[in-house]
Enzyme design. Structure first.
Site, mmCIF file in Angstrom:
data_model
loop_
_atom_site.group_PDB
_atom_site.id
_atom_site.type_symbol
_atom_site.label_atom_id
_atom_site.label_comp_id
_atom_site.label_asym_id
_atom_site.label_seq_id
_atom_site.Cartn_x
_atom_site.Cartn_y
_atom_site.Cartn_z
ATOM 1 N N GLU A 127 -0.265 4.153 4.392
ATOM 2 C CA GLU A 127 -0.382 3.179 2.675
ATOM 3 C C GLU A 127 0.081 1.297 3.155
ATOM 4 O OE1 GLU A 127 1.744 4.972 0.345
ATOM 5 O OE2 GLU A 127 0.399 4.514 -1.822
ATOM 6 N N GLU B 112 -0.513 9.811 -7.815
ATOM 7 C CA GLU B 112 0.861 9.382 -7.952
ATOM 8 C C GLU B 112 0.513 9.057 -8.974
ATOM 9 O OE1 GLU B 112 3.213 7.735 -4.073
ATOM 10 O OE2 GLU B 112 2.235 6.201 -5.002
HETATM 11 C C1 LER Z 1 5.743 3.971 -3.555
HETATM 12 O O1 LER Z 1 5.047 2.656 -4.007
HETATM 13 C C2 LER Z 1 3.868 4.494 -2.658
HETATM 14 O O2 LER Z 1 2.634 4.817 -3.444
HETATM 15 C C3 LER Z 1 4.348 5.866 -1.831
HETATM 16 O O3 LER Z 1 3.118 5.670 -1.879
HETATM 17 C C4 LER Z 1 4.677 5.751 -0.364
HETATM 18 O O4 LER Z 1 5.060 6.304 0.329
HETATM 19 MN MN MN Z 2 1.289 5.746 -3.519
#
Ligand code: LER
Ligand code: MN
Length: 285
Positions: free
Chosen positions: A154, A258
Protein backbone atom coordinates in the site's frame (compact mmCIF):
# COMPACT_ATOMS: atom_id res chain seq x y z
CA UNK A 1 -17.20 -8.81 -9.43
CA UNK A 2 -16.35 -5.95 -7.07
CA UNK A 3 -17.11 -6.96 -3.49
CA UNK A 4 -17.76 -4.86 -0.39
CA UNK A 5 -15.84 -4.99 2.87
CA UNK A 6 -15.73 -3.05 6.11
CA UNK A 7 -12.89 -2.66 8.63
CA UNK A 8 -12.77 -3.90 12.21
CA UNK A 9 -9.99 -2.64 14.50
CA UNK A 10 -8.88 -4.64 17.53
CA UNK A 11 -5.84 -2.53 18.40
CA UNK A 12 -6.23 -0.04 21.29
CA UNK A 13 -3.47 2.22 19.91
CA UNK A 14 -5.56 2.63 16.73
CA UNK A 15 -8.93 3.10 18.45
CA UNK A 16 -9.17 6.63 17.04
CA UNK A 17 -7.94 5.52 13.62
CA UNK A 18 -9.76 5.16 10.30
CA UNK A 19 -11.60 1.95 11.09
CA UNK A 20 -15.37 1.58 11.07
CA UNK A 21 -15.80 -0.88 13.92
CA UNK A 22 -13.69 -1.11 17.04
CA UNK A 23 -13.33 -3.79 19.68
CA UNK A 24 -16.17 -6.27 19.49
CA UNK A 25 -15.47 -8.43 16.46
CA UNK A 26 -18.58 -10.60 16.87
CA UNK A 27 -20.93 -7.60 17.05
CA UNK A 28 -19.14 -5.97 14.11
CA UNK A 29 -19.53 -9.10 11.98
CA UNK A 30 -23.24 -9.25 12.77
CA UNK A 31 -23.72 -5.60 11.82
CA UNK A 32 -21.63 -5.99 8.65
CA UNK A 33 -23.74 -8.97 7.58
CA UNK A 34 -27.02 -7.23 8.39
CA UNK A 35 -26.00 -4.22 6.28
CA UNK A 36 -25.13 -6.49 3.35
CA UNK A 37 -21.31 -6.47 3.31
CA UNK A 38 -19.54 -9.36 1.61
CA UNK A 39 -16.52 -9.35 3.90
CA UNK A 40 -14.62 -7.82 6.78
CA UNK A 41 -11.04 -6.56 6.91
CA UNK A 42 -9.43 -7.00 10.31
CA UNK A 43 -6.73 -4.87 11.92
CA UNK A 44 -5.51 -7.03 14.80
CA UNK A 45 -2.57 -6.85 17.23
CA UNK A 46 -0.93 -9.95 15.75
CA UNK A 47 -1.54 -13.39 14.25
CA UNK A 48 -2.28 -14.96 17.65
CA UNK A 49 -5.01 -12.37 18.28
CA UNK A 50 -6.60 -13.25 14.93
CA UNK A 51 -6.53 -16.97 15.81
CA UNK A 52 -8.16 -16.23 19.17
CA UNK A 53 -11.24 -14.76 17.46
CA UNK A 54 -12.73 -18.07 16.32
CA UNK A 55 -13.14 -16.49 12.91
CA UNK A 56 -14.31 -19.61 11.07
CA UNK A 57 -17.47 -19.55 13.19
CA UNK A 58 -17.89 -15.76 13.19
CA UNK A 59 -17.51 -15.53 9.43
CA UNK A 60 -19.46 -18.71 8.74
CA UNK A 61 -22.42 -17.75 10.95
CA UNK A 62 -22.65 -14.38 9.22
CA UNK A 63 -21.93 -15.45 5.64
CA UNK A 64 -18.87 -13.19 5.46
CA UNK A 65 -15.44 -13.61 3.92
CA UNK A 66 -12.16 -12.26 5.28
CA UNK A 67 -11.10 -9.57 2.79
CA UNK A 68 -7.66 -8.98 4.30
CA UNK A 69 -5.63 -8.69 7.50
CA UNK A 70 -3.85 -5.42 8.27
CA UNK A 71 -0.37 -5.51 9.79
CA UNK A 72 0.05 -1.92 10.98
CA UNK A 73 -0.19 -3.00 14.63
CA UNK A 74 3.35 -4.33 14.36
CA UNK A 75 4.43 -0.77 13.69
CA UNK A 76 2.06 0.93 16.16
CA UNK A 77 2.65 -1.37 19.09
CA UNK A 78 6.18 -2.64 18.51
CA UNK A 79 7.74 -0.06 16.15
CA UNK A 80 8.54 -2.81 13.63
CA UNK A 81 9.36 -1.64 10.10
CA UNK A 82 11.06 -3.01 7.02
CA UNK A 83 13.19 0.13 6.91
CA UNK A 84 14.66 -0.05 10.40
CA UNK A 85 18.42 0.45 10.78
CA UNK A 86 18.38 -2.68 12.95
CA UNK A 87 18.50 -6.04 11.18
CA UNK A 88 16.82 -7.72 14.14
CA UNK A 89 13.87 -5.30 13.92
CA UNK A 90 13.64 -6.00 10.16
CA UNK A 91 13.63 -9.75 10.89
CA UNK A 92 10.95 -9.35 13.55
CA UNK A 93 8.87 -7.31 11.10
CA UNK A 94 9.17 -10.03 8.44
CA UNK A 95 8.27 -12.70 11.02
CA UNK A 96 5.25 -10.64 12.11
CA UNK A 97 3.88 -10.40 8.56
CA UNK A 98 4.77 -14.04 7.79
CA UNK A 99 2.68 -15.16 10.76
CA UNK A 100 -0.22 -13.04 9.45
CA UNK A 101 0.17 -14.74 6.05
CA UNK A 102 -0.10 -18.13 7.74
CA UNK A 103 -3.40 -17.13 9.38
CA UNK A 104 -4.70 -15.49 6.20
CA UNK A 105 -4.05 -18.80 4.41
CA UNK A 106 -6.69 -20.47 6.54
CA UNK A 107 -9.23 -18.11 4.93
CA UNK A 108 -7.76 -17.89 1.39
CA UNK A 109 -7.32 -14.23 2.20
CA UNK A 110 -4.72 -11.48 1.95
CA UNK A 111 -2.30 -9.48 4.06
CA UNK A 112 -1.65 -5.74 3.82
CA UNK A 113 1.75 -4.09 4.09
CA UNK A 114 1.06 -0.41 4.78
CA UNK A 115 2.54 1.31 7.82
CA UNK A 116 4.99 -1.55 8.27
CA UNK A 117 6.99 -0.20 5.32
CA UNK A 118 8.27 2.73 7.42
CA UNK A 119 10.27 5.52 5.81
CA UNK A 120 13.79 6.47 4.83
CA UNK A 121 15.83 8.58 7.26
CA UNK A 122 19.34 10.06 7.48
CA UNK A 123 20.32 6.84 9.25
CA UNK A 124 18.77 4.60 6.57
CA UNK A 125 18.97 6.54 3.30
CA UNK A 126 16.45 6.09 0.50
CA UNK A 127 18.26 3.45 -1.57
CA UNK A 128 18.96 1.30 1.46
CA UNK A 129 15.40 1.72 2.76
CA UNK A 130 13.92 0.69 -0.58
CA UNK A 131 16.34 -2.25 -0.75
CA UNK A 132 15.19 -3.42 2.69
CA UNK A 133 11.53 -3.04 1.72
CA UNK A 134 12.20 -4.96 -1.48
CA UNK A 135 13.98 -7.75 0.38
CA UNK A 136 11.14 -8.09 2.90
CA UNK A 137 8.48 -8.27 0.18
CA UNK A 138 10.62 -10.69 -1.82
CA UNK A 139 10.94 -13.08 1.12
CA UNK A 140 7.23 -12.77 1.97
CA UNK A 141 6.28 -13.11 -1.70
CA UNK A 142 8.08 -16.45 -1.73
CA UNK A 143 6.22 -17.55 1.39
CA UNK A 144 2.70 -16.55 0.30
CA UNK A 145 1.94 -18.44 -2.95
CA UNK A 146 1.95 -22.04 -1.68
CA UNK A 147 -0.51 -20.80 0.92
CA UNK A 148 -2.62 -19.05 -1.70
CA UNK A 149 -2.41 -15.68 0.03
CA UNK A 150 -2.11 -12.30 -1.64
CA UNK A 151 0.19 -9.64 -0.33
CA UNK A 152 -1.04 -6.08 -0.84
CA UNK A 153 1.59 -3.35 -0.85
CA UNK A 154 0.00 0.00 0.00
CA UNK A 155 1.53 3.33 -1.05
CA UNK A 156 0.71 5.89 1.65
CA UNK A 157 0.48 9.67 1.59
CA UNK A 158 3.53 11.85 2.26
CA UNK A 159 2.72 12.29 5.95
CA UNK A 160 2.96 8.54 6.56
CA UNK A 161 5.83 7.46 4.31
CA UNK A 162 8.45 8.94 2.03
CA UNK A 163 9.05 5.73 0.05
CA UNK A 164 6.31 5.35 -2.58
CA UNK A 165 3.42 7.78 -2.29
CA UNK A 166 1.77 7.45 -5.70
CA UNK A 167 0.21 4.42 -7.33
CA UNK A 168 2.42 4.94 -10.39
CA UNK A 169 5.68 4.80 -8.41
CA UNK A 170 4.45 1.82 -6.43
CA UNK A 171 3.39 0.11 -9.68
CA UNK A 172 6.87 0.50 -11.13
CA UNK A 173 8.44 -0.82 -7.92
CA UNK A 174 6.17 -3.88 -7.73
CA UNK A 175 5.70 -4.76 -11.41
CA UNK A 176 9.40 -4.44 -12.27
CA UNK A 177 10.81 -5.56 -8.95
CA UNK A 178 9.15 -8.87 -8.19
CA UNK A 179 8.53 -12.11 -10.04
CA UNK A 180 5.74 -12.88 -7.55
CA UNK A 181 2.23 -12.34 -8.94
CA UNK A 182 0.89 -12.65 -5.38
CA UNK A 183 2.25 -9.15 -4.65
CA UNK A 184 -0.42 -6.67 -5.66
CA UNK A 185 -1.15 -3.03 -4.94
CA UNK A 186 -3.60 -1.56 -2.49
CA UNK A 187 -5.15 1.65 -3.81
CA UNK A 188 -6.28 3.68 -0.79
CA UNK A 189 -8.52 6.41 -2.18
CA UNK A 190 -7.82 8.66 0.83
CA UNK A 191 -4.05 8.62 0.26
CA UNK A 192 -4.61 8.95 -3.50
CA UNK A 193 -6.78 12.02 -2.97
CA UNK A 194 -3.72 13.68 -1.42
CA UNK A 195 -1.07 12.43 -3.82
CA UNK A 196 -2.60 11.88 -7.28
CA UNK A 197 -3.50 14.44 -9.92
CA UNK A 198 -6.34 12.22 -11.15
CA UNK A 199 -7.30 9.10 -9.17
CA UNK A 200 -9.12 7.32 -12.02
CA UNK A 201 -6.24 7.96 -14.44
CA UNK A 202 -3.71 6.72 -11.86
CA UNK A 203 -5.66 3.45 -11.49
CA UNK A 204 -5.88 2.96 -15.27
CA UNK A 205 -2.23 3.86 -15.82
CA UNK A 206 -1.01 1.49 -13.09
CA UNK A 207 -3.01 -1.37 -14.55
CA UNK A 208 -1.91 -0.79 -18.13
CA UNK A 209 1.72 -0.48 -17.02
CA UNK A 210 1.34 -3.79 -15.18
CA UNK A 211 -0.28 -5.45 -18.20
CA UNK A 212 2.87 -4.62 -20.19
CA UNK A 213 5.29 -5.65 -17.48
CA UNK A 214 3.79 -8.73 -15.93
CA UNK A 215 0.55 -9.59 -17.71
CA UNK A 216 -1.41 -10.13 -14.51
CA UNK A 217 -3.50 -7.58 -12.60
CA UNK A 218 -1.70 -5.31 -10.19
CA UNK A 219 -4.38 -3.49 -8.21
CA UNK A 220 -5.76 -6.13 -5.86
CA UNK A 221 -7.49 -4.19 -3.10
CA UNK A 222 -9.08 -0.77 -2.65
CA UNK A 223 -9.58 1.23 0.53
CA UNK A 224 -12.89 2.93 -0.13
CA UNK A 225 -12.68 6.30 1.62
CA UNK A 226 -13.69 9.84 0.84
CA UNK A 227 -11.34 12.84 0.73
CA UNK A 228 -11.76 13.53 4.46
CA UNK A 229 -11.45 9.83 5.34
CA UNK A 230 -15.13 9.59 6.11
CA UNK A 231 -17.40 7.09 4.38
CA UNK A 232 -17.71 7.45 0.61
CA UNK A 233 -20.18 10.23 -0.14
CA UNK A 234 -19.32 12.33 2.92
CA UNK A 235 -16.40 14.22 1.36
CA UNK A 236 -15.60 15.72 -2.04
CA UNK A 237 -14.15 12.74 -3.95
CA UNK A 238 -16.02 12.01 -7.18
CA UNK A 239 -16.41 8.25 -7.15
CA UNK A 240 -18.12 7.99 -10.55
CA UNK A 241 -14.93 8.11 -12.69
CA UNK A 242 -13.10 5.96 -10.13
CA UNK A 243 -15.76 3.24 -10.28
CA UNK A 244 -15.73 3.49 -14.10
CA UNK A 245 -11.94 3.00 -14.13
CA UNK A 246 -12.22 -0.04 -11.83
CA UNK A 247 -14.91 -1.54 -14.09
CA UNK A 248 -12.79 -0.91 -17.18
CA UNK A 249 -9.85 -2.67 -15.50
CA UNK A 250 -12.13 -5.65 -14.70
CA UNK A 251 -11.24 -5.09 -11.07
CA UNK A 252 -12.61 -8.00 -9.07
CA UNK A 253 -11.27 -7.36 -5.57
CA UNK A 254 -12.79 -5.70 -2.53
CA UNK A 255 -13.58 -2.08 -1.97
CA UNK A 256 -13.10 -1.95 1.75
CA UNK A 257 -14.25 0.89 3.99
CA UNK A 258 -11.16 2.02 5.87
CA UNK A 259 -12.82 5.17 7.17
CA UNK A 260 -13.47 7.06 10.37
CA UNK A 261 -16.51 5.91 12.31
CA UNK A 262 -18.33 9.17 11.65
CA UNK A 263 -20.92 10.13 12.82
CA UNK A 264 -20.78 6.66 14.37
CA UNK A 265 -19.70 3.20 13.28
CA UNK A 266 -23.08 1.96 12.14
CA UNK A 267 -23.92 5.09 10.17
CA UNK A 268 -20.45 5.08 8.53
CA UNK A 269 -21.04 1.46 7.51
CA UNK A 270 -24.55 2.24 6.24
CA UNK A 271 -23.28 5.20 4.21
CA UNK A 272 -20.51 3.03 2.74
CA UNK A 273 -23.05 0.42 1.67
CA UNK A 274 -25.28 3.10 0.16
CA UNK A 275 -22.34 4.44 -1.90
CA UNK A 276 -21.22 0.92 -2.79
CA UNK A 277 -24.66 0.10 -4.24
CA UNK A 278 -24.67 3.31 -6.29
CA UNK A 279 -21.18 2.84 -7.71
CA UNK A 280 -20.91 -0.94 -7.95
CA UNK A 281 -24.47 -2.11 -8.64
CA UNK A 282 -25.02 -5.81 -9.14
CA UNK A 283 -27.15 -7.21 -11.93
CA UNK A 284 -30.60 -8.18 -10.69
CA UNK A 285 -30.88 -11.94 -11.14
C1 LER B 1 -2.75 3.91 6.95
O1 LER B 1 -2.99 5.26 6.68
C2 LER B 1 -3.48 3.06 6.04
O2 LER B 1 -4.06 3.48 5.07
C3 LER B 1 -3.46 1.64 6.34
O3 LER B 1 -4.24 0.92 5.42
C4 LER B 1 -2.03 1.17 6.38
O4 LER B 1 -1.88 -0.02 7.01
MN1 MN C 1 -5.32 2.24 3.79
Amino acid sequence: MVRSAVTICLVPEAAAGPFVFYGDCAAACETAARLGFDAVEIFAPDAAAVRALNLPKLLGDNGLALAALGTGAGFLQRQLTFTSHSRSVWTEAVDFVRAMIDVAAEFQSAVIVGSMQGRWTPEVPRDRAIGQLWEALFVLGDHAPPLNVKLFYEPLNRYETNLFTTLGDAATFVAKGFPHPCIELLADLFHMNIEERDIAAALRDAESFAADWRGVPLVGHVHFADSNRRAAGLGHTDFTPIAAALREMNYDGYVSAEVLPWPDAERAAEQTMKAFRVHFPRPVS
